[in-house]
Design a protein around this motif. Structure first.
Motif, PDB file in Angstrom:
ATOM      1  N   TYR A   1      43.842  21.557  45.843  1.00  0.00           N
ATOM      2  CA  TYR A   1      43.518  22.705  46.674  1.00  0.00           C
ATOM      3  C   TYR A   1      42.164  22.477  47.332  1.00  0.00           C
ATOM      4  CZ  TYR A   1      41.234  23.954  42.216  1.00  0.00           C
ATOM      5  OH  TYR A   1      40.505  23.932  41.054  1.00  0.00           O
ATOM      6  N   THR A   2      41.874  23.287  48.322  1.00  0.00           N
ATOM      7  CA  THR A   2      40.609  23.211  49.054  1.00  0.00           C
ATOM      8  C   THR A   2      39.850  24.515  48.864  1.00  0.00           C
ATOM      9  OG1 THR A   2      41.557  21.728  50.713  1.00  0.00           O
ATOM     10  CG2 THR A   2      39.558  22.925  51.333  1.00  0.00           C
ATOM     11  N   LEU A   3      38.529  24.403  48.719  1.00  0.00           N
ATOM     12  CA  LEU A   3      37.671  25.574  48.541  1.00  0.00           C
ATOM     13  C   LEU A   3      36.606  25.612  49.622  1.00  0.00           C
ATOM     14  CD1 LEU A   3      37.058  25.434  44.685  1.00  0.00           C
ATOM     15  CD2 LEU A   3      38.172  27.321  45.883  1.00  0.00           C
ATOM     16  N   GLU A   4      36.417  26.764  50.222  1.00  0.00           N
ATOM     17  CA  GLU A   4      35.294  26.978  51.128  1.00  0.00           C
ATOM     18  C   GLU A   4      34.022  27.079  50.283  1.00  0.00           C
ATOM     19  OE1 GLU A   4      35.582  26.930  54.388  1.00  0.00           O
ATOM     20  OE2 GLU A   4      37.782  26.798  54.330  1.00  0.00           O
ATOM     21  N   ALA A   5      32.969  26.408  50.711  1.00  0.00           N
ATOM     22  CA  ALA A   5      31.719  26.384  49.939  1.00  0.00           C
ATOM     23  C   ALA A   5      30.571  26.776  50.855  1.00  0.00           C
ATOM     24  CB  ALA A   5      31.497  25.002  49.342  1.00  0.00           C
TER      25      ALA A   5
ATOM     26  N   GLN B   1      39.411  33.878  46.373  1.00  0.00           N
ATOM     27  CA  GLN B   1      39.417  34.253  47.789  1.00  0.00           C
ATOM     28  C   GLN B   1      38.967  33.109  48.685  1.00  0.00           C
ATOM     29  OE1 GLN B   1      36.033  36.908  49.109  1.00  0.00           O
ATOM     30  NE2 GLN B   1      35.577  36.901  46.901  1.00  0.00           N
ATOM     31  N   HIS B   2      38.275  32.122  48.124  1.00  0.00           N
ATOM     32  CA  HIS B   2      37.766  31.005  48.920  1.00  0.00           C
ATOM     33  C   HIS B   2      38.700  29.789  48.880  1.00  0.00           C
ATOM     34  CE1 HIS B   2      34.125  33.348  49.176  1.00  0.00           C
ATOM     35  NE2 HIS B   2      34.038  33.390  47.866  1.00  0.00           N
ATOM     36  N   LEU B   3      39.903  29.960  48.314  1.00  0.00           N
ATOM     37  CA  LEU B   3      40.814  28.842  48.081  1.00  0.00           C
ATOM     38  C   LEU B   3      41.967  28.855  49.078  1.00  0.00           C
ATOM     39  CD1 LEU B   3      42.156  27.746  44.621  1.00  0.00           C
ATOM     40  CD2 LEU B   3      43.780  28.322  46.429  1.00  0.00           C
ATOM     41  N   HIS B   4      42.368  27.654  49.509  1.00  0.00           N
ATOM     42  CA  HIS B   4      43.576  27.550  50.333  1.00  0.00           C
ATOM     43  C   HIS B   4      44.204  26.171  50.131  1.00  0.00           C
ATOM     44  CE1 HIS B   4      41.690  24.951  53.419  1.00  0.00           C
ATOM     45  NE2 HIS B   4      40.630  25.740  53.330  1.00  0.00           N
ATOM     46  N   SER B   5      45.390  25.989  50.716  1.00  0.00           N
ATOM     47  CA  SER B   5      46.109  24.698  50.703  1.00  0.00           C
ATOM     48  C   SER B   5      46.442  24.219  49.295  1.00  0.00           C
ATOM     49  CB  SER B   5      45.300  23.619  51.440  1.00  0.00           C
ATOM     50  OG  SER B   5      44.997  24.021  52.750  1.00  0.00           O
ATOM     51  N   LEU B   6      46.820  25.145  48.417  1.00  0.00           N
ATOM     52  CA  LEU B   6      47.182  24.766  47.049  1.00  0.00           C
ATOM     53  C   LEU B   6      48.554  24.105  47.032  1.00  0.00           C
ATOM     54  CD1 LEU B   6      46.605  26.714  43.803  1.00  0.00           C
ATOM     55  CD2 LEU B   6      48.942  26.027  44.355  1.00  0.00           C
ATOM     56  N   GLN B   7      48.656  22.962  46.336  1.00  0.00           N
ATOM     57  CA  GLN B   7      49.919  22.247  46.197  1.00  0.00           C
ATOM     58  C   GLN B   7      50.021  21.664  44.796  1.00  0.00           C
ATOM     59  OE1 GLN B   7      49.959  19.273  49.351  1.00  0.00           O
ATOM     60  NE2 GLN B   7      51.178  20.619  50.661  1.00  0.00           N
ATOM     61  N   LEU B   8      51.228  21.682  44.253  1.00  0.00           N
ATOM     62  CA  LEU B   8      51.509  21.055  42.952  1.00  0.00           C
ATOM     63  C   LEU B   8      52.551  19.971  43.178  1.00  0.00           C
ATOM     64  CD1 LEU B   8      51.003  21.175  39.840  1.00  0.00           C
ATOM     65  CD2 LEU B   8      53.066  22.607  39.720  1.00  0.00           C
ATOM     66  N   GLN B   9      52.263  18.777  42.636  1.00  0.00           N
ATOM     67  CA  GLN B   9      53.197  17.659  42.768  1.00  0.00           C
ATOM     68  C   GLN B   9      53.498  17.059  41.413  1.00  0.00           C
ATOM     69  OE1 GLN B   9      51.768  14.824  45.705  1.00  0.00           O
ATOM     70  NE2 GLN B   9      52.865  15.917  47.316  1.00  0.00           N
ATOM     71  N   GLN B  10      54.716  16.538  41.301  1.00  0.00           N
ATOM     72  CA  GLN B  10      55.137  15.838  40.081  1.00  0.00           C
ATOM     73  C   GLN B  10      55.983  14.639  40.510  1.00  0.00           C
ATOM     74  OE1 GLN B  10      58.025  17.736  37.389  1.00  0.00           O
ATOM     75  NE2 GLN B  10      56.651  17.230  35.681  1.00  0.00           N
ATOM     76  N   SER B  11      55.565  13.462  40.062  1.00  0.00           N
ATOM     77  CA  SER B  11      56.263  12.220  40.432  1.00  0.00           C
ATOM     78  C   SER B  11      56.378  12.081  41.945  1.00  0.00           C
ATOM     79  CB  SER B  11      57.656  12.175  39.789  1.00  0.00           C
ATOM     80  OG  SER B  11      57.564  12.285  38.378  1.00  0.00           O
ATOM     81  N   GLY B  12      55.308  12.485  42.662  1.00  0.00           N
ATOM     82  CA  GLY B  12      55.275  12.334  44.107  1.00  0.00           C
ATOM     83  C   GLY B  12      56.047  13.370  44.886  1.00  0.00           C
TER      84      GLY B  12
END
Length: 565
Positions: free
Chosen positions: A88-92, A50-61
């Motif tokens: 990804y970014t986590l609220e802390a 619930q505290h996670l956002h901006s998740l991204q997966l990259q491969q070879s740029g």
């Protein structure tokens, strides 16, 4: 480099956000990963995602499409098996021992709430790098590598809490093994001059009780966070994190309670971390796993944390009886003891213990408190047959704990049976039946007695608290006067005997009058009234006292019980 490489960026502490990067080389095209839904040692689902956002997966740029298939789980389909990078970014912003907090003063991270579990990578090495603000140092119980920290697998990694800030740790020694002590914050009156020596003594007492050196060896980290309010601890294989209020330290028993908390978490090196309920070998990070063994994990440990300060000569017999008496009193006066068995308290931990409600407050019993009392009864009756509870736990440690094998309920029964067969036959009843522990018989065997202390006020069967200027009912006792008058938790009590109530002191004064109390209250904004018929004061607590008529055999058994080991 194989396995998973993790980078955690703490360089913008004022934002109270963590930037996390995971890199690995996939072996199959279908990839899945999850954020643990709970923190081992704290048995409730917390949904860290619930505290996670901006998740991204990259491969070879290039960005790879991800799909969220569950609240805490994602999948992706890869075109090739080139290395991938997940960010990804986590609220802390939650300063507890089981979550994450970051601010310009320091960071306290619990890694099950930070790092994703990559499917297929759990048992592979994990390499961790930290990026810290200038002047900060990182402290975590992991071996250092060339440019970071090395964990042998995911479980090893997330079992290592991270603390970082502009502070230094110091070393202390337990049975010849070097440990690290990290204190975050300082009480206004300063730390006791004997703090380190007292910690060493309590931890050494745990080793004496178990008859072994500390299982963590030379790599153990004790973290104490001093706060304005708060209390708690969380155990790990090679560390423990504690939170304690500076105000509590100013109270009569505050420092002893801190030492007991330290002893409790330190003892978990044996019981819980390595001698673990079978349901948690290995952990399932994606869901709750029910176990009826939590009473042993926490109840046994809670019983022994009371004894460690006595064994370490940091308290005396009278103080020990007072501390034990608080747990016994809690069990004897708690209506939940007649509703929930000790085994059910363990099984329902995920639903109740960490989720307090008005109903739960009278319909459940803590497996910490009742577990302590049952442990006491076990210890006394084992000593009557020439053994002890510590002997049983040491046997379990040698047979299962030191090998990291989980135990089942039958293992606990068998361990007791090896010392006292008839007691082992009675133990299932104590665990599965409500209100069944032989508390008074066990006290009597030691030449002790429980003395009832009645309340100073008439019994009305409800508990009030003042919230934002209003007197609200937060607890109603089953079958008590308030329930019979139709009052429920959440009602606002406005007046009594035709007088407006301004505070709790007014309520206590007005209930001293006639037996019948006209009460004006509000429920969901609507005014109503009822007649509350109070009754005589009830037993508010129990105190454990010495029986002046104790026989020589009772005194001899008592002395052996006080020896602890």
């Amino acid at each position: 480099m194989g396995g998973v490489r993790i980078s955690i960026d703490l360089c913008e502490p004022a934002r109270q956000q963590l930037k996390v990067k995971l890199e690995w080389t996939p072996r199959v095209h279908h990839q899945s990963w999850l954020m643990p839904s709970w923190t081992p040692g704290s048995y409730t689902v917390r949904d860290h995602a619930q505290h996670l956002h901006s998740l991204q997966l990259q491969q070879s740029g290039r960005a790879v499409i991800t799909k969220r298939v569950a609240p805490s789980c994602w999948v992706a389909e890869l075109l090739n098996l080139d290395p991938v990078c997940l960010t990804y970014t986590l609220e802390a912003r939650q300063l507890t021992v089981r979550t994450n907090h970051l601010d310009p003063d320091f960071a306290s991270l619990c890694l099950p709430a930070v790092v994703m579990l990559i499917d297929g990578e759990r048992w592979n090495p994990h390499h961790l790098q930290l990026s810290l603000p200038p002047g900060w140092l990182g402290h975590l119980p992991l071996p250092s590598g060339v440019d970071g920290y090395e964990a042998q697998d995911f479980d090893h990694l997330v079992d290592a809490p991270i603390h970082a800030g502009p502070f230094h740790s110091r070393r202390f020694t337990v049975c010849g093994h070097h440990h690290e002590l990290l204190t975050i914050g300082e009480p206004p009156m300063g730390w006791p001059l004997t703090l380190q020596a007292d910690i060493e003594a309590v931890c050494a007492a745990a080793c004496k009780l178990m008859g072994t050196p500390p299982p963590a060896g030379d790599r153990y980290q004790l973290v104490i966070q001093i706060l304005d309010q708060g209390y708690g601890g969380l155990e790990h294989d090679h560390s423990s994190v504690l939170q304690f209020s500076w105000e509590a330290l100013t109270k009569k028993d505050g420092y002893r309670q801190l030492l007991q908390l330290i002893g409790h978490e330190y003892f978990h090196q044996w019981n819980v971390r390595r001698l673990r309920p079978g349901a948690y070998v290995p952990y399932r990070y994606d869901k709750a796993e029910i176990s009826d063994g939590l009473w042993f994990a926490e109840g046994i440990t809670s019983y022994f944390d009371l004894t460690l300060s006595l064994l370490a000569a940091k308290s005396d017999r009278q103080t020990f009886l007072e501390d034990l008496g608080k747990d016994i009193s809690h069990v004897l006066v708690n209506p939940g003891c007649k509703i929930q068995s000790l085994a059910d308290s363990s099984r329902e931990a995920w639903l109740r213990l960490y989720k307090q409600t008005a109903a739960n407050s009278v319909a459940q019993i803590s497996y910490y408190r009742l577990g302590t009392v049952v442990s006491f009864c076990l210890d006394v009756q084992l000593r009557q047959s020439g053994s002890s509870l510590s002997s049983v736990v040491r046997d379990l440690w040698q047979r299962l704990g030191r090998h990291g094998k989980g135990y089942e309920p039958t293992d606990l029964i068998d361990a007791v049976a090896a010392h006292n067969m008839s007691l082992a036959e009675r133990l299932p009843t104590w665990l599965e039946t409500t209100n069944s522990a032989p508390i008074h018989d066990s006290l009597n065997a030691l030449g002790l007695q429980a003395v009832a202390i009645h309340s100073k006020h008439p019994y009305v069967g409800m508990q009030l608290s003042k919230q934002k200027g209003r007197l609200l009912i937060n607890k109603v006792s089953p079958d008590g006067p308030a329930e019979q008058a139709g009052l429920v938790p959440g009602d606002e009590v406005i007046g009594a005997h035709d007088w407006r109530l301004r505070g709790l002191e007014h309520w206590q004064a007005l209930i001293q009058g006639p037996e019948q109390i006209p009460v004006l209250y509000a429920r969901r904004g609507r005014l109503s009234s009822t007649i509350l018929k109070k009754s005589d004061p009830i037993v508010e607590q129990w105190e454990i006292t010495w029986d002046s008529g104790a026989s020589s055999s009772q005194k001899e058994l008592r002395d052996r019980w006080f020896s602890i080991v």
